[in-house]
Design a protein around this motif. Structure first.
Motif, short mmCIF file in Angstrom:
data_model
loop_
_atom_site.label_atom_id
_atom_site.label_comp_id
_atom_site.label_asym_id
_atom_site.label_seq_id
_atom_site.Cartn_x
_atom_site.Cartn_y
_atom_site.Cartn_z
N ALA A 54 0.83 -1.21 0.00
CA ALA A 54 0.00 0.00 0.00
C ALA A 54 0.87 1.27 0.00
CB ALA A 54 -0.93 0.00 1.21
N SER A 55 1.97 1.23 0.76
CA SER A 55 2.87 2.39 0.81
C SER A 55 3.46 2.69 -0.57
CB SER A 55 4.01 2.13 1.81
OG SER A 55 3.50 1.90 3.11
N LEU A 56 3.85 1.64 -1.28
CA LEU A 56 4.43 1.81 -2.61
C LEU A 56 3.37 2.27 -3.61
CD1 LEU A 56 6.74 -1.33 -2.56
CD2 LEU A 56 7.50 1.06 -2.69
N GLN A 57 2.15 1.78 -3.47
CA GLN A 57 1.07 2.24 -4.34
C GLN A 57 0.86 3.74 -4.19
OE1 GLN A 57 -1.78 -1.21 -3.35
NE2 GLN A 57 -2.68 -0.30 -5.18
N ARG A 58 0.87 4.20 -2.95
CA ARG A 58 0.69 5.63 -2.69
C ARG A 58 1.79 6.47 -3.33
NH1 ARG A 58 -2.22 7.22 1.79
NH2 ARG A 58 -4.00 5.85 2.14
N GLN A 59 2.96 5.86 -3.50
CA GLN A 59 4.09 6.57 -4.10
C GLN A 59 4.13 6.40 -5.62
OE1 GLN A 59 7.94 6.12 -1.87
NE2 GLN A 59 6.72 4.77 -0.55
N GLY A 60 3.16 5.68 -6.15
CA GLY A 60 3.12 5.46 -7.60
C GLY A 60 4.07 4.38 -8.08
N LYS A 61 4.62 3.58 -7.16
CA LYS A 61 5.56 2.52 -7.52
C LYS A 61 4.81 1.20 -7.60
CE LYS A 61 9.35 4.96 -5.17
NZ LYS A 61 10.37 4.90 -4.09
N HIS A 62 4.01 1.08 -8.63
CA HIS A 62 3.07 -0.03 -8.70
C HIS A 62 3.74 -1.38 -8.98
CE1 HIS A 62 0.63 3.62 -9.54
NE2 HIS A 62 -0.16 3.01 -8.69
N LYS A 63 4.79 -1.39 -9.76
CA LYS A 63 5.48 -2.66 -10.03
C LYS A 63 6.09 -3.22 -8.75
CE LYS A 63 6.47 -1.94 -14.93
NZ LYS A 63 7.54 -1.85 -15.97
N GLU A 64 6.69 -2.34 -7.94
CA GLU A 64 7.25 -2.79 -6.67
C GLU A 64 6.15 -3.21 -5.70
OE1 GLU A 64 10.40 -0.22 -5.05
OE2 GLU A 64 10.37 0.84 -6.96
N ALA A 65 5.03 -2.51 -5.77
CA ALA A 65 3.91 -2.84 -4.88
C ALA A 65 3.39 -4.25 -5.16
CB ALA A 65 2.79 -1.82 -5.04
N ILE A 66 3.37 -4.63 -6.43
CA ILE A 66 2.89 -5.97 -6.80
C ILE A 66 3.70 -7.05 -6.08
CG2 ILE A 66 2.75 -7.63 -8.70
CD1 ILE A 66 2.02 -5.25 -10.52
N LYS A 67 5.01 -6.80 -5.93
CA LYS A 67 5.89 -7.77 -5.28
C LYS A 67 5.42 -8.07 -3.86
CE LYS A 67 10.52 -7.88 -3.24
NZ LYS A 67 11.81 -7.15 -3.08
N TYR A 68 5.06 -7.01 -3.10
CA TYR A 68 4.66 -7.22 -1.71
C TYR A 68 3.23 -7.74 -1.58
CZ TYR A 68 9.03 -5.09 -0.29
OH TYR A 68 10.37 -4.84 -0.09
N HIS A 69 2.34 -7.29 -2.46
CA HIS A 69 0.98 -7.85 -2.43
C HIS A 69 1.01 -9.34 -2.80
CE1 HIS A 69 -0.99 -4.15 -1.51
NE2 HIS A 69 -0.62 -3.55 -2.63
N SER A 70 1.89 -9.69 -3.72
CA SER A 70 2.03 -11.10 -4.10
C SER A 70 2.63 -11.91 -2.95
CB SER A 70 2.92 -11.23 -5.35
OG SER A 70 2.34 -10.57 -6.45
N MET A 71 3.42 -11.25 -2.11
CA MET A 71 4.00 -11.93 -0.95
C MET A 71 2.89 -12.42 -0.02
SD MET A 71 6.76 -10.48 1.86
CE MET A 71 8.00 -10.17 0.60
N VAL A 72 1.82 -11.66 0.09
CA VAL A 72 0.69 -12.08 0.92
C VAL A 72 0.15 -13.41 0.42
CG1 VAL A 72 -1.66 -11.51 1.65
CG2 VAL A 72 0.08 -9.71 1.53
N LEU A 73 0.00 -13.54 -0.90
CA LEU A 73 -0.50 -14.78 -1.48
C LEU A 73 0.48 -15.93 -1.25
CD1 LEU A 73 -1.85 -13.38 -4.89
CD2 LEU A 73 -3.11 -13.72 -2.75
N SER A 74 1.77 -15.62 -1.35
CA SER A 74 2.79 -16.66 -1.13
C SER A 74 2.77 -17.17 0.30
CB SER A 74 4.18 -16.10 -1.48
OG SER A 74 4.25 -15.73 -2.83
N ILE A 75 2.62 -16.25 1.25
CA ILE A 75 2.56 -16.66 2.66
C ILE A 75 1.33 -17.52 2.91
CG2 ILE A 75 2.35 -15.83 5.04
CD1 ILE A 75 3.82 -13.25 4.10
N SER A 76 0.22 -17.15 2.29
CA SER A 76 -1.01 -17.94 2.45
C SER A 76 -0.81 -19.35 1.93
CB SER A 76 -2.16 -17.27 1.69
OG SER A 76 -2.53 -16.06 2.31
N GLU A 77 -0.18 -19.47 0.78
CA GLU A 77 0.06 -20.79 0.20
C GLU A 77 1.01 -21.59 1.09
OE1 GLU A 77 1.56 -22.78 -4.04
OE2 GLU A 77 1.53 -20.59 -3.76
N ARG A 78 2.02 -20.93 1.62
CA ARG A 78 3.01 -21.60 2.48
C ARG A 78 2.39 -22.09 3.78
NH1 ARG A 78 6.96 -17.41 4.46
NH2 ARG A 78 5.53 -17.30 6.23
N GLU A 79 1.50 -21.27 4.35
CA GLU A 79 0.92 -21.59 5.65
C GLU A 79 -0.39 -22.38 5.56
OE1 GLU A 79 2.48 -20.99 8.47
OE2 GLU A 79 4.14 -20.07 7.36
#
Length: 241
Positions: free
Chosen positions: A176-201
């Protein structure tokens, strides 16, 4: 005037009047290469350009065709996104709006509140919660740069503590912080991390919001095809909840 002259005069007039038509027909049926060669003989200084005219015309026609196909594809993607957003709005109207780390977005990710009576034994956990709260407050106060710093520290602490729930919160806050800064490609990395953690756990808390956030990011960078894919998953989860 003799009869022969009377007959030949309209014939001659008809031929003269038909000359432009014959000329146009000849121009249309003459191979472009032959026209180019003829023009080259008359105007040697322009021979290269004229000889390339068929190729230039072909390139122009191909370009126009491809451009039209791309425009139609883009229109179809926009129509699909518009329909998806309509479904999202309909689904959200059926639910109570919940608090978000990114309130400017068209949807509100769920926020998990730590119970007031929760006992924190490890001081690092107390520090982790503190950084998460600080990051959230900075986002609310329109300071995404400082929020990013707080969430980054929180993510490292959560990973050290092997706390997947808090790790997800930190990753979502970073996105969300990166989205607010307009860094959307970097933001995708962290939002995708949420999905990865869900799959792992083996649990999917926060996935609905992650799908929506990733879709928003792809929309912002103009990748409507990927945006539509993640909106589909976001809508499916909204309707299932």
């Amino acid at each position: 005037m003799t009869a022969k002259q009377q007959l030949s005069e309209p014939l001659t007039t008809g031929i003269v009047r038909s000359l432009p038509i014959f000329a146009n027909a000849l121009l249309l049926t003459t191979p472009l290469e032959a026209l180019a060669e003829a023009a080259a003989c008359e105007q040697p200084d322009q021979s290269i350009f004229n000889m390339n005219m068929p190729l230039l015309l072909l390139v122009a026609l191909i370009g126009a065709t491809v451009g039209g196909l791309v425009a139609r594809q883009r229109k179809a993607e926009l129509l699909r996104l518009n329909e998806q957003l309509r479904q999202i709005n309909a689904a959200l109207k059926r639910q109570a709006k919940i608090e978000s780390y990114a309130p400017a977005l068209s949807y509100a990710p769920a926020a998990t509140r730590v119970p007031d009576d929760q006992v924190l034994v490890d001081p690092r956990k107390q520090e982790l919660i503190s950084h998460l709260k600080n990051g959230k407050n900075f986002l609310r106060n329109q300071n995404p740069e400082k929020a990013y710093t707080e969430f980054k520290i929180a993510l490292e602490l959560a990973q050290n503590l092997k706390d997947p729930i808090e790790e997800k919160k930190a990753a979502r806050g970073l996105g969300a912080s990166l989205q607010r800064q307009g860094k959307h490609k970097e933001a995708i990395k962290y939002h995708s991390m949420v999905l990865s953690i869900s799959e792992r756990e083996g649990e999917d808390s926060g996935n609905t919001e992650a799908f929506g956030a990733i879709a928003d990011c792809y929309t912002e960078i103009g990748d409507l095809e990927k945006a539509a894919t993640f909106y589909d998953q976001y809508i499916a989860r909204l309707q299932a909840d």
